[in-house]
Design an enzyme around this catalytic site. Structure first.
Site, PDB file in Angstrom:
ATOM      1  N   SER A   1       3.435  -2.069  10.378  1.00 33.27           N
ATOM      2  CA  SER A   1       4.883  -2.081  10.642  1.00 33.27           C
ATOM      3  C   SER A   1       5.565  -3.398  10.257  1.00 33.27           C
ATOM      4  CB  SER A   1       5.173  -1.717  12.106  1.00 33.27           C
ATOM      5  OG  SER A   1       4.742  -0.392  12.355  1.00 33.27           O
TER       6      SER A   1
ATOM      7  N   ASN B   1       0.873  -1.172   0.000  1.00 34.04           N
ATOM      8  CA  ASN B   1       0.000   0.000   0.000  1.00 34.04           C
ATOM      9  C   ASN B   1       0.912   1.224   0.000  1.00 34.04           C
ATOM     10  OD1 ASN B   1      -1.808   2.038   0.418  1.00 34.04           O
ATOM     11  ND2 ASN B   1      -2.448   1.385   2.474  1.00 34.04           N
TER      12      ASN B   1
ATOM     13  N   HIS C   1      -9.647   0.842   4.555  1.00 35.43           N
ATOM     14  CA  HIS C   1      -8.386   1.043   5.284  1.00 35.43           C
ATOM     15  C   HIS C   1      -8.643   1.965   6.474  1.00 35.43           C
ATOM     16  CE1 HIS C   1      -4.347   2.393   6.255  1.00 35.43           C
ATOM     17  NE2 HIS C   1      -3.935   1.274   5.700  1.00 35.43           N
TER      18      HIS C   1
ATOM     19  N   GLU D   1      -5.333  -5.059  10.342  1.00 39.07           N
ATOM     20  CA  GLU D   1      -4.300  -4.055  10.613  1.00 39.07           C
ATOM     21  C   GLU D   1      -4.650  -3.323  11.907  1.00 39.07           C
ATOM     22  OE1 GLU D   1      -2.155  -2.707   6.791  1.00 39.07           O
ATOM     23  OE2 GLU D   1      -4.007  -1.567   6.895  1.00 39.07           O
TER      24      GLU D   1
ATOM     25  N   LYS E   1       0.092   4.228  -0.278  1.00 40.70           N
ATOM     26  CA  LYS E   1      -0.578   5.424   0.266  1.00 40.70           C
ATOM     27  C   LYS E   1      -0.340   6.591  -0.685  1.00 40.70           C
ATOM     28  CE  LYS E   1      -0.376   3.258   4.740  1.00 40.70           C
ATOM     29  NZ  LYS E   1      -0.307   3.342   6.174  1.00 40.70           N
TER      30      LYS E   1
ATOM     31  N   GLY F   1       2.360   2.378  10.796  1.00 37.79           N
ATOM     32  CA  GLY F   1       3.281   3.507  10.657  1.00 37.79           C
ATOM     33  C   GLY F   1       3.963   3.897  11.964  1.00 37.79           C
TER      34      GLY F   1
ATOM     35  N   GLU G   1      -7.099   4.425   7.602  1.00 36.40           N
ATOM     36  CA  GLU G   1      -6.959   5.859   7.305  1.00 36.40           C
ATOM     37  C   GLU G   1      -8.217   6.399   6.617  1.00 36.40           C
ATOM     38  OE1 GLU G   1      -3.134   5.517   5.383  1.00 36.40           O
ATOM     39  OE2 GLU G   1      -2.311   4.980   7.329  1.00 36.40           O
TER      40      GLU G   1
END
Ligand code: 13P
Length: 263
Positions: free
Chosen positions: A226, A8, A106, A180, A10, A186, A108
């Site tokens: 991560s 991904n 996702h 996730e 992003k 991150g 985010e």
């Protein structure tokens, strides 16, 4: 089942940068192919590789996907194929471009762009209707984990995301789940192999309830948060971890390839 290693990107890489990335990726994969004396028509990795790029990089990605045998897809889609929806991404149009998968829900998108389980369910259905395999993301925040709500939250996200496809769609088409934990995205804080494996087992049980035992065991469950070359091998060896969804480490072809090679 065949494992999946998904990148991904992003909001990273212009089309020129994407081209440079894929040139490097092709060279690295070619080197493995030679080292292992893999015939050119045979994939040199033991997993399917997927790249979720920004929408404007998809035309470059598709050029390389055809030559290198990986799959590509958008990081988000809308649940309608055309009309007055400024700024949205049509599932049918990206499928026509050569995308085979779509990332949906996702964290985010959920937290920064307010995506609800209801909208996500519509996206999962629209993606299957457009013949794009959805990778549905689920995962709890730190506060939710610390207050022992992980199973409830992930269960709700799963039931919510699958709500509109239970029945013929779920039985007949491919789809994938990505777990996730938000606190691992991150942050450099990876879930321990035991934490990840426990949640993957929970997700498998929930899928059995929703879709039946046979179907539940055909659905890959990816871990994301991560993932790095240094921690991938141990995670990959856990029961019910069927691949990875990789953010930061996927931005370096060498690191992403090292992760894919652990599957
Ligand atoms: P990181 O690998 O950078 O933690 O990101 C994970 C992720 O969000 C992939 O979708």
């Amino acid at each position: 089942m065949r494992k999946i290693c998904a990148a991904n990107w992003k909001l990273n890489f212009s089309p020129d940068e994407a081209r440079r990335y894929f040139v490097e990726w092709s060279e690295l994969v070619g080197t493995i192919q030679q080292a292992r004396q893999t015939p050119e028509q045979t994939a040199p990795l033991n997993c399917d590789v997927v790249f979720f790029t920004p929408a404007y990089d998809l035309p470059v990605a598709v050029e390389f996907a055809v030559k290198n045998g990986f799959q590509i897809g958008p990081q988000n889609i809308y649940f309608v194929n055309s009309g007055a929806f400024t700024g949205e991404i049509s599932p049918q149009a990206v499928r026509a471009l050569g995308a085979e998968v779509a990332l949906i829900g996702h964290s985010e998108r959920r937290t920064l762009f307010g995506e609800t389980d209801e909208a996500i369910a519509k996206k999962v259905k629209a993606s299957m209707s457009a013949d794009l395999m959805p990778i549905l993301c689920v995962g709890e925040s730190l506060a939710e984990r610390e207050s022992n709500q992980t199973k409830d939250i992930v269960g709700r996200q799963l039931r919510g995301g699958l709500e509109l496809i239970i029945g013929d769609f779920a039985q007949s088409r491919r789809f994938t789940i990505a777990y996730e934990p938000v606190w691992a995205i991150g942050t450099g804080k990876v879930a321990t192999p035991a934490q990840a494996s426990d949640m993957h087992a929970e997700i498998r049980t929930e899928l059995e309830t929703l879709l039946g035992k046979k179907r539940a065991h055909e659905i890959p469950i990816l871990y994301g948060g991560s993932v790095k070359p240094e921690n991938a091998r141990e995670l990959a060896s856990q029961a019910n971890i069927d691949g990875f969804l990789v953010g930061g480490a996927s931005l370096k072809p060498k690191d992403f390839l090292a992760i894919a090679a652990t599957l």
